[in-house]
Design a protein around this motif. Structure first.
Motif, PDB file in Angstrom:
ATOM      1  N   GLU A  15      49.363  10.578   0.840  1.00 27.15           N
ATOM      2  CA  GLU A  15      48.728  10.815   2.145  1.00 27.15           C
ATOM      3  C   GLU A  15      47.786   9.671   2.498  1.00 27.15           C
ATOM      4  O   GLU A  15      47.718   9.252   3.656  1.00 27.15           O
ATOM      5  N   PHE A  16      47.058   9.169   1.500  1.00 30.39           N
ATOM      6  CA  PHE A  16      46.161   8.038   1.731  1.00 30.39           C
ATOM      7  C   PHE A  16      46.972   6.836   2.210  1.00 30.39           C
ATOM      8  O   PHE A  16      46.604   6.172   3.183  1.00 30.39           O
ATOM      9  N   GLN A  17      48.081   6.581   1.558  1.00 29.36           N
ATOM     10  CA  GLN A  17      48.958   5.478   1.943  1.00 29.36           C
ATOM     11  C   GLN A  17      49.416   5.647   3.396  1.00 29.36           C
ATOM     12  O   GLN A  17      49.399   4.694   4.181  1.00 29.36           O
ATOM     13  N   SER A  18      49.793   6.859   3.775  1.00 36.24           N
ATOM     14  CA  SER A  18      50.306   7.089   5.129  1.00 36.24           C
ATOM     15  C   SER A  18      49.241   6.826   6.186  1.00 36.24           C
ATOM     16  O   SER A  18      49.544   6.263   7.246  1.00 36.24           O
ATOM     17  N   ILE A  19      48.002   7.210   5.928  1.00 34.03           N
ATOM     18  CA  ILE A  19      46.962   6.966   6.931  1.00 34.03           C
ATOM     19  C   ILE A  19      46.558   5.498   6.959  1.00 34.03           C
ATOM     20  O   ILE A  19      46.217   4.961   8.015  1.00 34.03           O
ATOM     21  N   LEU A  20      46.625   4.816   5.830  1.00 33.82           N
ATOM     22  CA  LEU A  20      46.365   3.372   5.837  1.00 33.82           C
ATOM     23  C   LEU A  20      47.372   2.661   6.728  1.00 33.82           C
ATOM     24  O   LEU A  20      47.012   1.797   7.530  1.00 33.82           O
ATOM     25  N   VAL A  21      48.636   3.042   6.616  1.00 36.86           N
ATOM     26  CA  VAL A  21      49.684   2.441   7.439  1.00 36.86           C
ATOM     27  C   VAL A  21      49.494   2.813   8.911  1.00 36.86           C
ATOM     28  O   VAL A  21      49.542   1.949   9.794  1.00 36.86           O
ATOM     29  N   ALA A  22      49.264   4.087   9.186  1.00 36.52           N
ATOM     30  CA  ALA A  22      49.129   4.562  10.573  1.00 36.52           C
ATOM     31  C   ALA A  22      47.927   3.966  11.278  1.00 36.52           C
ATOM     32  O   ALA A  22      47.902   3.870  12.502  1.00 36.52           O
ATOM     33  N   SER A  23      46.925   3.549  10.512  1.00 33.26           N
ATOM     34  CA  SER A  23      45.700   3.005  11.096  1.00 33.26           C
ATOM     35  C   SER A  23      45.698   1.484  11.170  1.00 33.26           C
ATOM     36  O   SER A  23      44.785   0.907  11.745  1.00 33.26           O
ATOM     37  N   THR A  24      46.643   0.832  10.575  1.00 32.68           N
ATOM     38  CA  THR A  24      46.747  -0.628  10.401  1.00 32.68           C
ATOM     39  C   THR A  24      45.842  -1.165   9.295  1.00 32.68           C
ATOM     40  O   THR A  24      45.819  -2.361   9.042  1.00 32.68           O
ATOM     41  N   LEU A  25      45.105  -0.307   8.594  1.00 32.08           N
ATOM     42  CA  LEU A  25      44.251  -0.764   7.494  1.00 32.08           C
ATOM     43  C   LEU A  25      45.087  -1.198   6.283  1.00 32.08           C
ATOM     44  O   LEU A  25      44.609  -1.916   5.421  1.00 32.08           O
ATOM     45  N   ALA A  26      46.350  -0.811   6.245  1.00 33.50           N
ATOM     46  CA  ALA A  26      47.227  -1.179   5.124  1.00 33.50           C
ATOM     47  C   ALA A  26      47.325  -2.688   4.942  1.00 33.50           C
ATOM     48  O   ALA A  26      47.525  -3.161   3.823  1.00 33.50           O
ATOM     49  N   LEU A  75      37.588   3.281   6.131  1.00 34.55           N
ATOM     50  CA  LEU A  75      37.538   4.136   7.314  1.00 34.55           C
ATOM     51  C   LEU A  75      38.836   3.879   8.065  1.00 34.55           C
ATOM     52  O   LEU A  75      39.065   2.769   8.553  1.00 34.55           O
ATOM     53  N   ALA A  76      39.694   4.878   8.094  1.00 35.30           N
ATOM     54  CA  ALA A  76      41.005   4.721   8.710  1.00 35.30           C
ATOM     55  C   ALA A  76      41.278   5.882   9.648  1.00 35.30           C
ATOM     56  O   ALA A  76      41.147   7.038   9.263  1.00 35.30           O
ATOM     57  N   VAL A  77      41.653   5.556  10.876  1.00 31.75           N
ATOM     58  CA  VAL A  77      42.038   6.565  11.863  1.00 31.75           C
ATOM     59  C   VAL A  77      43.395   6.150  12.421  1.00 31.75           C
ATOM     60  O   VAL A  77      43.588   4.995  12.823  1.00 31.75           O
ATOM     61  N   ASP A  78      44.324   7.072  12.422  1.00 29.24           N
ATOM     62  CA  ASP A  78      45.656   6.853  12.973  1.00 29.24           C
ATOM     63  C   ASP A  78      45.513   6.198  14.351  1.00 29.24           C
ATOM     64  O   ASP A  78      44.738   6.662  15.194  1.00 29.24           O
ATOM     65  N   ALA A  79      46.241   5.112  14.580  1.00 31.20           N
ATOM     66  CA  ALA A  79      46.134   4.372  15.840  1.00 31.20           C
ATOM     67  C   ALA A  79      46.369   5.263  17.061  1.00 31.20           C
ATOM     68  O   ALA A  79      45.763   5.056  18.110  1.00 31.20           O
ATOM     69  N   ALA A  80      47.208   6.279  16.929  1.00 30.93           N
ATOM     70  CA  ALA A  80      47.485   7.188  18.050  1.00 30.93           C
ATOM     71  C   ALA A  80      46.290   8.085  18.368  1.00 30.93           C
ATOM     72  O   ALA A  80      46.259   8.709  19.427  1.00 30.93           O
TER      73      ALA A  80
END
Length: 134
Positions: A15-26, A75-80
């Protein structure tokens, strides 16, 4: 839309990986290394999430002594979901969990530098670091 904020100390690396990607923090984290992401999570003192229903839309991960200082590492927030106050609320919840006597410190991603001043944080230009060797 009702966003639920909660402490989730057992957040999974997936889940952490998914939010990193969705937020561009990845792009600035070892997002392809689930073992390292799990170590990052297990070593954190505070993990606060934001969820829209079951969907993870934001996370903050911090290390603190619960008294004097708190380093907000991620601090990661999904770009959407950005520009809705979710990041600001995650910061507030993290600061509350660390104790308001603790100074909250973070290093801004280049694209987010202007954001932190807008939400009331003070720029501290005297930061020093030793880079990672691995």
């Amino acid at each position: 839309m009702t966003i639920a904020y909660a402490a989730e100390p057992h957040l999974s690396a997936h889940e952490f990986q998914s939010i990193l990607v969705a937020s561009t923090l990845a792009a600035r984290r070892p997002a392809d290394d689930l073992s390292r992401l799990d170590q990052m999570l297990r070593g954190a003192d505070i993990i606060v999430t934001a969820r829209d229903g079951e969907r993870l839309i934001g996370v903050s991960r911090a290390i603190t002594d619960f008294s004097y200082c708190c380093y907000l590492s991620d601090l990661a927030v999904d770009a959407a979901y950005q520009h809705q106050g979710i990041g600001k609320r995650l910061i507030a919840e993290t600061h509350r969990a660390a104790g308001e006597g603790a100074t909250l410190i973070l290093l801004a991603a280049p694209a987010a530098e202007g954001y932190y001043e807008k939400i009331g944080m003070t720029h501290m230009p005297k930061c020093w670091a030793l880079p990672r060797k691995a």
